[in-house]
Every structure is written in C-alpha cells, then in structure tokens.
Design a protein around this motif. Sequence first.
Motif, PDB file in Angstrom:
ATOM      1  N   TYR A  33       0.851  -1.194   0.000  1.00 16.39           N
ATOM      2  CA  TYR A  33       0.000   0.000   0.000  1.00 16.39           C
ATOM      3  C   TYR A  33       0.884   1.240   0.000  1.00 16.39           C
ATOM      4  CZ  TYR A  33      -3.715  -3.191   1.611  1.00 16.39           C
ATOM      5  OH  TYR A  33      -4.613  -4.227   1.725  1.00 16.39           O
ATOM      6  N   LEU A  34       0.340   2.319  -0.565  1.00 18.76           N
ATOM      7  CA  LEU A  34       1.009   3.621  -0.502  1.00 18.76           C
ATOM      8  C   LEU A  34       0.005   4.617   0.057  1.00 18.76           C
ATOM      9  CD1 LEU A  34       3.330   5.584  -1.111  1.00 18.76           C
ATOM     10  CD2 LEU A  34       2.520   5.716  -3.461  1.00 18.76           C
ATOM     11  N   PHE A  35       0.229   5.080   1.289  1.00 20.29           N
ATOM     12  CA  PHE A  35      -0.620   6.084   1.933  1.00 20.29           C
ATOM     13  C   PHE A  35       0.027   7.444   1.688  1.00 20.29           C
ATOM     14  CE2 PHE A  35      -2.440   3.239   5.593  1.00 20.29           C
ATOM     15  CZ  PHE A  35      -3.006   2.404   4.640  1.00 20.29           C
ATOM     16  N   CYS A  36      -0.658   8.332   0.982  1.00 20.12           N
ATOM     17  CA  CYS A  36      -0.058   9.634   0.656  1.00 20.12           C
ATOM     18  C   CYS A  36      -0.998  10.778   1.020  1.00 20.12           C
ATOM     19  CB  CYS A  36       0.331   9.691  -0.816  1.00 20.12           C
ATOM     20  SG  CYS A  36      -0.994   9.346  -1.979  1.00 20.12           S
ATOM     21  N   PRO A 133       7.562 -12.058  -0.137  1.00 23.97           N
ATOM     22  CA  PRO A 133       7.396 -13.290   0.635  1.00 23.97           C
ATOM     23  C   PRO A 133       5.918 -13.493   0.974  1.00 23.97           C
ATOM     24  CG  PRO A 133       9.159 -11.933   1.548  1.00 23.97           C
ATOM     25  CD  PRO A 133       8.438 -11.097   0.544  1.00 23.97           C
ATOM     26  N   GLN A 134       5.526 -14.723   1.171  1.00 22.57           N
ATOM     27  CA  GLN A 134       4.140 -15.013   1.526  1.00 22.57           C
ATOM     28  C   GLN A 134       3.768 -14.361   2.850  1.00 22.57           C
ATOM     29  OE1 GLN A 134       1.659 -16.819  -0.203  1.00 22.57           O
ATOM     30  NE2 GLN A 134       3.131 -16.531  -1.867  1.00 22.57           N
ATOM     31  N   LYS A 135       2.517 -13.931   2.944  1.00 18.17           N
ATOM     32  CA  LYS A 135       1.962 -13.362   4.171  1.00 18.17           C
ATOM     33  C   LYS A 135       2.764 -12.159   4.677  1.00 18.17           C
ATOM     34  CE  LYS A 135      -1.492 -16.244   4.739  1.00 18.17           C
ATOM     35  NZ  LYS A 135      -2.905 -15.793   4.775  1.00 18.17           N
ATOM     36  N   THR A 136       3.115 -11.273   3.751  1.00 19.54           N
ATOM     37  CA  THR A 136       3.765 -10.017   4.144  1.00 19.54           C
ATOM     38  C   THR A 136       3.008  -8.847   3.526  1.00 19.54           C
ATOM     39  OG1 THR A 136       5.287 -10.037   2.252  1.00 19.54           O
ATOM     40  CG2 THR A 136       6.059 -11.057   4.291  1.00 19.54           C
ATOM     41  N   VAL A 137       3.026  -7.725   4.219  1.00 14.93           N
ATOM     42  CA  VAL A 137       2.404  -6.492   3.740  1.00 14.93           C
ATOM     43  C   VAL A 137       3.408  -5.358   3.948  1.00 14.93           C
ATOM     44  CG1 VAL A 137       0.499  -4.845   4.009  1.00 14.93           C
ATOM     45  CG2 VAL A 137       0.081  -7.292   4.359  1.00 14.93           C
ATOM     46  N   ILE A 138       3.568  -4.522   2.938  1.00 19.65           N
ATOM     47  CA  ILE A 138       4.435  -3.341   3.050  1.00 19.65           C
ATOM     48  C   ILE A 138       3.574  -2.099   2.851  1.00 19.65           C
ATOM     49  CG2 ILE A 138       6.373  -2.077   2.045  1.00 19.65           C
ATOM     50  CD1 ILE A 138       7.553  -4.785   1.215  1.00 19.65           C
ATOM     51  N   ILE A 139       3.671  -1.164   3.801  1.00 20.59           N
ATOM     52  CA  ILE A 139       2.917   0.091   3.710  1.00 20.59           C
ATOM     53  C   ILE A 139       3.905   1.255   3.646  1.00 20.59           C
ATOM     54  CG2 ILE A 139       1.146   1.557   4.744  1.00 20.59           C
ATOM     55  CD1 ILE A 139       0.253  -0.908   6.377  1.00 20.59           C
ATOM     56  N   LEU A 140       3.890   1.973   2.536  1.00 20.59           N
ATOM     57  CA  LEU A 140       4.704   3.183   2.392  1.00 20.59           C
ATOM     58  C   LEU A 140       3.847   4.390   2.773  1.00 20.59           C
ATOM     59  CD1 LEU A 140       6.342   2.510  -1.109  1.00 20.59           C
ATOM     60  CD2 LEU A 140       7.234   1.909   1.117  1.00 20.59           C
ATOM     61  N   ILE A 141       4.441   5.316   3.519  1.00 27.14           N
ATOM     62  CA  ILE A 141       3.738   6.536   3.924  1.00 27.14           C
ATOM     63  C   ILE A 141       4.548   7.728   3.437  1.00 27.14           C
ATOM     64  CG2 ILE A 141       2.917   7.900   5.873  1.00 27.14           C
ATOM     65  CD1 ILE A 141       2.746   5.273   7.465  1.00 27.14           C
ATOM     66  N   THR A 142       3.887   8.646   2.743  1.00 27.90           N
ATOM     67  CA  THR A 142       4.625   9.792   2.206  1.00 27.90           C
ATOM     68  C   THR A 142       3.759  11.048   2.128  1.00 27.90           C
ATOM     69  OG1 THR A 142       5.973  10.588   0.352  1.00 27.90           O
ATOM     70  CG2 THR A 142       4.101   9.193  -0.201  1.00 27.90           C
ATOM     71  N   GLU A 143       4.421  12.188   2.297  1.00 31.34           N
ATOM     72  CA  GLU A 143       3.776  13.479   2.036  1.00 31.34           C
ATOM     73  C   GLU A 143       4.003  13.907   0.593  1.00 31.34           C
ATOM     74  OE1 GLU A 143       5.004  16.498   4.845  1.00 31.34           O
ATOM     75  OE2 GLU A 143       5.242  14.976   6.406  1.00 31.34           O
ATOM     76  N   ASN A 144       4.979  13.306  -0.068  1.00 27.07           N
ATOM     77  CA  ASN A 144       5.356  13.727  -1.420  1.00 27.07           C
ATOM     78  C   ASN A 144       5.420  12.507  -2.331  1.00 27.07           C
ATOM     79  OD1 ASN A 144       6.383  14.854  -3.733  1.00 27.07           O
ATOM     80  ND2 ASN A 144       8.056  15.940  -2.731  1.00 27.07           N
ATOM     81  N   VAL A 145       4.286  12.182  -2.923  1.00 28.34           N
ATOM     82  CA  VAL A 145       4.199  10.962  -3.737  1.00 28.34           C
ATOM     83  C   VAL A 145       5.072  11.055  -4.987  1.00 28.34           C
ATOM     84  CG1 VAL A 145       2.204  11.664  -5.124  1.00 28.34           C
ATOM     85  CG2 VAL A 145       2.526   9.246  -4.560  1.00 28.34           C
ATOM     86  N   ASP A 146       5.387  12.265  -5.422  1.00 28.01           N
ATOM     87  CA  ASP A 146       6.222  12.429  -6.618  1.00 28.01           C
ATOM     88  C   ASP A 146       7.653  11.940  -6.389  1.00 28.01           C
ATOM     89  OD1 ASP A 146       4.120  13.516  -8.029  1.00 28.01           O
ATOM     90  OD2 ASP A 146       4.619  15.573  -7.499  1.00 28.01           O
ATOM     91  N   LYS A 147       8.053  11.789  -5.117  1.00 23.65           N
ATOM     92  CA  LYS A 147       9.407  11.297  -4.811  1.00 23.65           C
ATOM     93  C   LYS A 147       9.497   9.769  -4.885  1.00 23.65           C
ATOM     94  CE  LYS A 147      11.472  15.226  -3.652  1.00 23.65           C
ATOM     95  NZ  LYS A 147      12.772  15.629  -3.191  1.00 23.65           N
ATOM     96  N   ILE A 148       8.358   9.130  -5.057  1.00 20.80           N
ATOM     97  CA  ILE A 148       8.342   7.670  -5.162  1.00 20.80           C
ATOM     98  C   ILE A 148       8.426   7.302  -6.646  1.00 20.80           C
ATOM     99  CG2 ILE A 148       7.106   5.554  -4.569  1.00 20.80           C
ATOM    100  CD1 ILE A 148       8.004   7.281  -2.160  1.00 20.80           C
ATOM    101  N   ILE A 149       9.361   6.431  -7.001  1.00 18.96           N
ATOM    102  CA  ILE A 149       9.560   6.115  -8.418  1.00 18.96           C
ATOM    103  C   ILE A 149       8.342   5.373  -8.973  1.00 18.96           C
ATOM    104  CG2 ILE A 149      12.075   6.129  -8.222  1.00 18.96           C
ATOM    105  CD1 ILE A 149      12.058   3.094  -8.192  1.00 18.96           C
ATOM    106  N   PRO A 150       8.017   5.589 -10.257  1.00 21.18           N
ATOM    107  CA  PRO A 150       6.807   5.008 -10.847  1.00 21.18           C
ATOM    108  C   PRO A 150       6.692   3.494 -10.702  1.00 21.18           C
ATOM    109  CG  PRO A 150       7.736   6.662 -12.319  1.00 21.18           C
ATOM    110  CD  PRO A 150       8.720   6.474 -11.201  1.00 21.18           C
ATOM    111  N   THR A 151       7.806   2.781 -10.823  1.00 14.78           N
ATOM    112  CA  THR A 151       7.744   1.314 -10.740  1.00 14.78           C
ATOM    113  C   THR A 151       7.339   0.838  -9.347  1.00 14.78           C
ATOM    114  OG1 THR A 151      10.156   1.427 -10.493  1.00 14.78           O
ATOM    115  CG2 THR A 151       9.307   0.743 -12.639  1.00 14.78           C
TER     116      THR A 151
END
Length: 301
Positions: A33-36, A133-151
């Motif tokens: 997930y990406l929370f922005c 890996p199975q049964k893992t979740v990654i949550i990114l949190i950002t104020e500036n979504v433009d700093k996150i690369i498109p891929t």
Amino acid sequence: MKIVNLRMRIIGHQKIINYLDRSIEKDKISQAYLFCGPAHLGKFSLALEFAKKVTGELDKKINPDIIIISPETGEKDGKIKKKDIKIEKIRELQQALSLSAYFGKYKVAIIDEAEKLTNASQNALLKTLEEPPQKTVIILITENVDKIIPTVKSRCVIKKFGLAKKKEIVEILKNENEAKNLEFWALNRPGLAINFTKEKEEMEKRIKAQKDLKKMLEENLSEKFYFCEELSKDTSTLVEELNFWVVLLRENIFGNNEFFQLDRKKALKLILEIEKSLKIIKETNSNSRLVMENLALEITS
C-alpha cells in the motif's frame, strides 16, 4: 476474519477505513500500500492500526511482526535534519520479512516518510514488491508521492488522505480552552489539533504571530520599525513567525478571516512580499532588521 472496527481510533478517512475493513473481512489484503497526503492527517496511525489487525495482535505493546522504518535524524549547521533511508535499511527489512511471522499470521512493514528513500533503496525495495514473501504487507507513507519512483507506485494500492472536515476538528477540541485558536491553526489536520492540546508552547507561538501580524498591519511606520527591530533579534524565530504570517494570510484569502479581514488582492501581495523577505533572510547574509523594515514599508504602502 472477525473485524475490529478501526473507526474508534482514527479521525476521518472513512472511505479508506471501510476499504481496509473489507479487505480484512474478505481475506483480500494487498501486499503493498502507498498512503499519501499532507502531514498530520493520521496516515501513520491508520497504517499502525491496520498492521495490528492484520497480524492479529491489536493489544500487544511489543509486536515483532510489525517492522517500522523511518528516517534517522542528524545535526548539521546547528539544525536537526532527517537523513535519507539508505539501501542497508531495505536489506535489513528484506531479511526480516523472509522470516516466519512470530504470531503465525502476517508480517507488516511500515516505511514512514518514504520520500526519504534513496533511488537505490527504492530499487532494492522494488525487488521485494515484485516477489514478496508469503503473508507479508508493506505500507509506504509519504507526504510527497512524486518522490516515489513510478515502478514502486505501480506495485502499490494507493490511498490518498485528504483534510478532515471542520466538524471533526471541532469535536476533538470541544472541551479545550482556546478552542477557536486551536481549530484555526489545526488547518483541518487532526494530528496538529491533538499536538496543540499537548504542546502549549507551539500554540502560544502561533497566537503571538497573530498579534504581531495585526501590529504590522495597524501600527504607524515608526512603531513598525521598532517592532521590526525586536523581531529581528533572533533569525530562526523570525523565519518561523513569517511562515505563520503566510498561513494567516492564505487562510484570509480562502475566506477564513477569524482574526482580521484583508482585501484578497492585498493579502496575496503581502504573501509575495513576505516570501521574498524569507528567501533573502534564509539565502543571503542580509541584515534581518533591514529586510523587515523594507517589508514594513511594503505593508504600509
């Protein structure tokens, strides 16, 4: 799965909460997930509540299945700054996610202020997002979504956090002294509203800024010059106060004139002059008092 209602702990963002509730209920939790959105909206709080539910351990004070990564801080030129999140942190995360969950359900990684990830860090993270890996979740949190690369963005479910409704902020502050000031300076951000109830000094700075701007608008020129001399004695405090003035004037433009009323055209002109003064103070060795006196002349004209 039985749902624990997240609404009890989070202010606003009902659509996002409902979406996360349904994903838990239907056992269709995404792997990234990406929370922005702007600061102080509850992005981290909601990520943490979601992580607790997904790992099945809402009440544990220490949960080894939740991994939190955030920028370290360092001092440079007398100022505290956030450092970049380097690739070594992502490699440590990858190692941690490769291990089985302690409580047997999911492992969740929360990367706060993800805009501080270097390009190398993001590319390393991408490999995990592509083959998680199975049964893992990654949550990114950002104020500036433009700093996150498109891929990286393309591998995440993106959830955009908006400002809270005024009535939600009023509800938080209904039993507080100075509720009117607190509500104004919260700027529809629940985190700020809550912080101000705990950090009285921060609120006092803003109330002082309101009074000081009123002086600059209403006093005669000689009084303004004396006032400028006082303000200019501490440059860092001056910069902070000028930024508060910009907030007050912007809110005035948008019709929030709780403390004074200005013509919108004049308010915009003053914002431009203050921002010009800020730039000179921060980027040159100019005398702050002379910069402020020049600003006083512009305000008077």
